[in-house]
Scaffold this motif. Structure first.
Motif, PDB file in Angstrom:
ATOM      1  N   TYR A  85       5.656  15.083   3.996  1.00 43.08           N
ATOM      2  CA  TYR A  85       4.839  15.278   2.300  1.00 43.08           C
ATOM      3  C   TYR A  85       3.356  15.798   2.232  1.00 43.08           C
ATOM      4  CZ  TYR A  85       3.604  15.207  -2.659  1.00 43.08           C
ATOM      5  OH  TYR A  85       3.048  15.681  -3.617  1.00 43.08           O
ATOM      6  N   ILE A  95       0.820  -1.113  -0.010  1.00 39.00           N
ATOM      7  CA  ILE A  95      -0.408  -0.177  -0.264  1.00 39.00           C
ATOM      8  C   ILE A  95       1.004   1.152  -0.250  1.00 39.00           C
ATOM      9  CG2 ILE A  95      -1.420   0.621   1.371  1.00 39.00           C
ATOM     10  CD1 ILE A  95      -2.844  -1.856   2.283  1.00 39.00           C
ATOM     11  N   VAL A  96       2.523   1.148   1.012  1.00 36.54           N
ATOM     12  CA  VAL A  96       3.314   2.571   1.018  1.00 36.54           C
ATOM     13  C   VAL A  96       3.493   2.275  -0.693  1.00 36.54           C
ATOM     14  CG1 VAL A  96       5.369   3.216   1.920  1.00 36.54           C
ATOM     15  CG2 VAL A  96       3.254   2.464   3.009  1.00 36.54           C
ATOM     16  N   LEU A 119       6.053  10.311   4.157  1.00 32.12           N
ATOM     17  CA  LEU A 119       4.716  10.367   3.120  1.00 32.12           C
ATOM     18  C   LEU A 119       4.366  11.929   4.072  1.00 32.12           C
ATOM     19  CD1 LEU A 119       4.091   7.034   2.304  1.00 32.12           C
ATOM     20  CD2 LEU A 119       4.290   9.020   0.432  1.00 32.12           C
ATOM     21  N   TYR A 163       1.761   6.411  -6.778  1.00 30.20           N
ATOM     22  CA  TYR A 163       0.507   7.450  -7.041  1.00 30.20           C
ATOM     23  C   TYR A 163       0.700   8.858  -7.237  1.00 30.20           C
ATOM     24  CZ  TYR A 163      -3.811   9.277  -6.520  1.00 30.20           C
ATOM     25  OH  TYR A 163      -5.924  10.235  -7.325  1.00 30.20           O
ATOM     26  N   GLU A 164       1.764   9.840  -6.145  1.00 32.39           N
ATOM     27  CA  GLU A 164       2.385  10.745  -5.888  1.00 32.39           C
ATOM     28  C   GLU A 164       3.784  10.893  -7.112  1.00 32.39           C
ATOM     29  OE1 GLU A 164       2.123  13.430  -4.527  1.00 32.39           O
ATOM     30  OE2 GLU A 164       0.269  12.712  -3.413  1.00 32.39           O
ATOM     31  N   LEU A 165       4.223  10.116  -7.457  1.00 31.55           N
ATOM     32  CA  LEU A 165       5.899   9.958  -8.472  1.00 31.55           C
ATOM     33  C   LEU A 165       5.351   9.475  -9.210  1.00 31.55           C
ATOM     34  CD1 LEU A 165       8.310   9.265  -5.541  1.00 31.55           C
ATOM     35  CD2 LEU A 165       7.574  11.342  -6.471  1.00 31.55           C
ATOM     36  N   LEU A 196       9.012  15.009  -2.217  1.00 33.79           N
ATOM     37  CA  LEU A 196       9.098  13.973  -2.253  1.00 33.79           C
ATOM     38  C   LEU A 196      10.108  12.503  -2.818  1.00 33.79           C
ATOM     39  CD1 LEU A 196       7.055  11.494  -0.498  1.00 33.79           C
ATOM     40  CD2 LEU A 196       6.156  11.359  -2.763  1.00 33.79           C
ATOM     41  N   LEU A 197      10.417  12.928  -3.750  1.00 33.82           N
ATOM     42  CA  LEU A 197      11.439  12.700  -4.675  1.00 33.82           C
ATOM     43  C   LEU A 197      12.839  12.208  -3.216  1.00 33.82           C
ATOM     44  CD1 LEU A 197      12.237  10.278  -6.890  1.00 33.82           C
ATOM     45  CD2 LEU A 197      12.699  13.031  -7.915  1.00 33.82           C
ATOM     46  N   ALA A 226       9.800   5.067   4.617  1.00 38.20           N
ATOM     47  CA  ALA A 226       8.115   5.683   3.782  1.00 38.20           C
ATOM     48  C   ALA A 226       6.981   6.434   4.548  1.00 38.20           C
ATOM     49  CB  ALA A 226       7.934   4.314   2.574  1.00 38.20           C
ATOM     50  N   LEU A 275      -2.385  11.551   3.273  1.00 39.25           N
ATOM     51  CA  LEU A 275      -2.410  11.360   1.859  1.00 39.25           C
ATOM     52  C   LEU A 275      -4.319  11.493   1.551  1.00 39.25           C
ATOM     53  CD1 LEU A 275       0.542   9.490   1.064  1.00 39.25           C
ATOM     54  CD2 LEU A 275      -0.142  11.741   0.508  1.00 39.25           C
ATOM     55  N   TYR A 298       8.574   8.475 -11.184  1.00 36.46           N
ATOM     56  CA  TYR A 298       9.803   8.771 -10.759  1.00 36.46           C
ATOM     57  C   TYR A 298       9.959   7.764  -9.668  1.00 36.46           C
ATOM     58  CZ  TYR A 298       9.663  12.546 -13.407  1.00 36.46           C
ATOM     59  OH  TYR A 298       9.828  13.256 -15.223  1.00 36.46           O
ATOM     60  N   LEU A 349       0.886   4.274  -2.578  1.00 32.79           N
ATOM     61  CA  LEU A 349       1.103   5.775  -2.271  1.00 32.79           C
ATOM     62  C   LEU A 349       1.999   6.381  -2.877  1.00 32.79           C
ATOM     63  CD1 LEU A 349      -0.261   5.524   1.753  1.00 32.79           C
ATOM     64  CD2 LEU A 349      -1.587   6.003  -0.434  1.00 32.79           C
ATOM     65  N   VAL A 350       3.254   6.477  -3.001  1.00 32.67           N
ATOM     66  CA  VAL A 350       4.039   7.062  -3.949  1.00 32.67           C
ATOM     67  C   VAL A 350       3.837   6.972  -5.043  1.00 32.67           C
ATOM     68  CG1 VAL A 350       6.845   6.355  -4.017  1.00 32.67           C
ATOM     69  CG2 VAL A 350       5.961   5.774  -1.582  1.00 32.67           C
ATOM     70  N   TRP A 382      -6.129  14.506  -1.553  1.00 30.41           N
ATOM     71  CA  TRP A 382      -6.038  13.642  -2.496  1.00 30.41           C
ATOM     72  C   TRP A 382      -7.625  14.409  -2.661  1.00 30.41           C
ATOM     73  CZ3 TRP A 382      -3.610   8.794  -2.571  1.00 30.41           C
ATOM     74  CH2 TRP A 382      -2.185   8.580  -2.283  1.00 30.41           C
ATOM     75  N   MET A 436       9.706   0.507   8.088  1.00 31.29           N
ATOM     76  CA  MET A 436       9.294   0.934   7.537  1.00 31.29           C
ATOM     77  C   MET A 436       8.875   3.111   7.843  1.00 31.29           C
ATOM     78  SD  MET A 436       6.136  -0.696   5.498  1.00 31.29           S
ATOM     79  CE  MET A 436       4.411   0.303   6.418  1.00 31.29           C
ATOM     80  N   LEU A 475      12.178  10.961  -0.283  1.00 34.10           N
ATOM     81  CA  LEU A 475      12.214   9.551  -0.356  1.00 34.10           C
ATOM     82  C   LEU A 475      14.430   8.879  -0.860  1.00 34.10           C
ATOM     83  CD1 LEU A 475       9.563   8.273  -1.937  1.00 34.10           C
ATOM     84  CD2 LEU A 475       9.998   7.667   0.513  1.00 34.10           C
ATOM     85  N   PHE A 524       1.210   4.387   9.798  1.00 35.72           N
ATOM     86  CA  PHE A 524       0.913   3.929   8.287  1.00 35.72           C
ATOM     87  C   PHE A 524      -0.701   4.655   7.831  1.00 35.72           C
ATOM     88  CE2 PHE A 524      -1.822   1.062   6.275  1.00 35.72           C
ATOM     89  CZ  PHE A 524      -1.337   0.727   4.715  1.00 35.72           C
TER      90      PHE A 524
END
Lengths: 62, 164
Positions: free
Chosen positions: B13, A25-26, B10, A32-34, B22-23, B6, B153, A37, A29-30, B157, B2, B26, B146
């Motif tokens: 961000y 799931i994480v 997240l 979906y955002e990136l 975010l890039l 991440a 997020l 990339y 999410l990444v 969205w 985790m 991470l 988590f």
């Protein structure tokens, strides 16, 4: 700690399933955002991941 | 862990989407773990995992990311990358965040390096990988962060929250 991987996975399958689910799931999410990339984040660590997986398979075959 | 790799990046961000890349965050939060290679390639598992090289190198010190920050910025600026300062800061924040999160394991981290070579931290999580995966306390805390990451997020969205 040394573990017998086969036995360990069988004994802790619920934990393994939860961790894999949360991880996926994480990752979702990444992605979906990136978007594409995400590969930039993943590729530098791919070699480490492959080595870890190879070691794990070697342990499983013992 | 985790949260170090991440979920905390997240959440950060999600809260500050206009100020963070975010890039880079991470990538920064993953960078400390390049010192895991000797641990992966070792032939024997040490009796005490706390003595291994992983998490005891300069890559696991906040000092490294503070020193790296101006160099990353200058390099990006030289190649006229847009938002080079945001990217450089995000990368360093990612690295430092990773180390601060990992302070909560039994090993602690070299927080005051190079002034001190002592490991500092609050032992909340186990250090050993297998124990970490099967600790209920760890799973509860990781699960909580988590859920927070997913919520922040999803709210953004859905347009219910624009971020700072």
């Amino acid at each position: 700690m040394r573990v017998n991987l086969k036995k360990w996975i069988r004994a802790n399958k619920a934990y393994v399933a939860i961790w894999i689910l949360m991880g996926l799931i994480v990752l979702g999410l990444v992605i979906y955002e990136l978007g594409i990339y995400t590969l930039v984040v993943i590729i530098p660590f791919l070699s480490l991941f492959i080595i870890a997986m190879v070691r794990m398979v070697q342990e499983l075959r013992k | 862990m985790m949260i170090a790799h991440a979920t905390i990046p997240l959440i950060l961000y999600g809260l500050f989407p206009n100020h963070i890349s975010l890039l880079a965050l991470l990538l920064g939060s993953g960078a400390p773990n390049f010192d895991v290679l000797p641990t992966l390639l070792r032939k024997k598992t040490p009796k005490n995992a706390l003595t291994e090289f992983h998490a005891a190198s300069v890559l696991h010190t906040p000092f490294f990311y503070l020193i790296l920050l101006p160099f990353v910025y200058l390099l990006l600026d030289y190649f006229t990358v847009a938002s080079s300062l945001t990217i450089a800061i995000s990368f360093s924040i990612g690295g430092i965040l990773h180390i601060l999160m990992e302070c909560f394991d039994e090993k602690g981290r070299l927080l005051l390096y190079p002034f001190s070579k002592k490991f500092y931290g609050i032992p909340v999580f186990p250090y050993d990988f297998w124990t970490y995966l099967t600790s209920k306390k760890t799973l509860a805390i990781e699960g909580l962060f988590f859920v927070i990451a997913c919520t922040v997020l999803t709210l953004r969205w859905a347009g219910l929250y624009a971020g700072f």
